[in-house]
Design a protein around this motif. Structure first.
Motif, mmCIF file in Angstrom:
data_model
loop_
_atom_site.group_PDB
_atom_site.id
_atom_site.type_symbol
_atom_site.label_atom_id
_atom_site.label_comp_id
_atom_site.label_asym_id
_atom_site.label_seq_id
_atom_site.Cartn_x
_atom_site.Cartn_y
_atom_site.Cartn_z
ATOM 1 N N ASN A 1 0.844 -1.195 0.000
ATOM 2 C CA ASN A 1 0.000 0.000 0.000
ATOM 3 C C ASN A 1 0.878 1.243 0.000
ATOM 4 O O ASN A 1 1.832 1.345 0.759
ATOM 5 N N PHE A 2 0.552 2.157 -0.873
ATOM 6 C CA PHE A 2 1.259 3.425 -0.950
ATOM 7 C C PHE A 2 0.262 4.542 -0.712
ATOM 8 O O PHE A 2 -0.822 4.550 -1.275
ATOM 9 N N ASP A 3 0.684 5.493 0.094
ATOM 10 C CA ASP A 3 -0.175 6.659 0.233
ATOM 11 C C ASP A 3 0.287 7.737 -0.749
ATOM 12 O O ASP A 3 1.368 7.662 -1.318
ATOM 13 N N ASP A 4 -0.553 8.715 -0.965
ATOM 14 C CA ASP A 4 -0.264 9.764 -1.952
ATOM 15 C C ASP A 4 1.023 10.507 -1.635
ATOM 16 O O ASP A 4 1.787 10.849 -2.535
ATOM 17 N N GLU A 5 1.273 10.751 -0.359
ATOM 18 C CA GLU A 5 2.480 11.486 0.039
ATOM 19 C C GLU A 5 3.739 10.695 -0.311
ATOM 20 O O GLU A 5 4.724 11.250 -0.815
ATOM 21 N N MET A 6 3.712 9.385 -0.090
ATOM 22 C CA MET A 6 4.857 8.542 -0.399
ATOM 23 C C MET A 6 5.118 8.521 -1.906
ATOM 24 O O MET A 6 6.259 8.634 -2.348
ATOM 25 N N ILE A 7 4.073 8.425 -2.700
ATOM 26 C CA ILE A 7 4.216 8.426 -4.149
ATOM 27 C C ILE A 7 4.765 9.767 -4.628
ATOM 28 O O ILE A 7 5.648 9.832 -5.482
ATOM 29 N N GLU A 8 4.279 10.848 -4.044
ATOM 30 C CA GLU A 8 4.749 12.178 -4.409
ATOM 31 C C GLU A 8 6.224 12.349 -4.074
ATOM 32 O O GLU A 8 6.997 12.892 -4.869
ATOM 33 N N GLN A 9 6.647 11.878 -2.907
ATOM 34 C CA GLN A 9 8.048 11.972 -2.512
ATOM 35 C C GLN A 9 8.942 11.154 -3.448
ATOM 36 O O GLN A 9 10.010 11.609 -3.856
ATOM 37 N N LEU A 10 8.488 9.975 -3.799
ATOM 38 C CA LEU A 10 9.248 9.128 -4.708
ATOM 39 C C LEU A 10 9.357 9.772 -6.087
ATOM 40 O O LEU A 10 10.436 9.807 -6.687
ATOM 41 N N ALA A 11 8.267 10.308 -6.596
ATOM 42 C CA ALA A 11 8.273 10.974 -7.899
ATOM 43 C C ALA A 11 9.204 12.187 -7.886
ATOM 44 O O ALA A 11 9.950 12.428 -8.841
ATOM 45 N N GLU A 12 9.184 12.940 -6.801
ATOM 46 C CA GLU A 12 10.052 14.112 -6.680
ATOM 47 C C GLU A 12 11.522 13.702 -6.668
ATOM 48 O O GLU A 12 12.355 14.331 -7.304
ATOM 49 N N LYS A 13 11.834 12.625 -5.969
ATOM 50 C CA LYS A 13 13.212 12.142 -5.905
ATOM 51 C C LYS A 13 13.688 11.685 -7.280
ATOM 52 O O LYS A 13 14.793 12.005 -7.711
#
Length: 103
Positions: free
Chosen positions: A5-17
């Protein structure tokens, strides 16, 4: 069965990185190219390619190697970079880079 399970914040942080790393890689590549003259002499091209005189002579005789002879022997930097990419066997064999549309 394994689920993640991924939350939106985790996905956003990964995309930003990922975006940051891609930007840094592109910026580094452009920085190196921007410090070169638009057209290279034979000796400058030898330094870029880190090759000797014999290898450079062999390359310059190839029909696919970008050489301008109208005003002395010169190599357009941007075309040399494209030639290097086109002639890097690992890229062609291990990626679909050349099958993608040009940006």
């Amino acid at each position: 069965m394994f689920t993640m399970n991924f939350d939106d914040e985790m996905i956003e942080q990964l995309a930003e990185k990922i975006a940051t790393l891609a930007y840094e890689k592109l910026n580094n590549k452009l920085s190196i190219q921007n410090n070169l003259p638009l057209v290279l002499t034979r000796e400058e091209a030898m330094n870029v390619l880190r090759c000797g005189s014999t290898t450079m002579s062999e390359l310059m005789r190839r029909p696919d190697f970008p050489v301008i002879r109208e005003f002395g022997v010169k190599i357009p930097t941007h075309m040399l970079m494209k030639w290097i990419e086109r002639n890097t066997n690992w890229v062609e064999k291990n990626t679909n880079y050349f099958e993608q549309e040009a940006i």
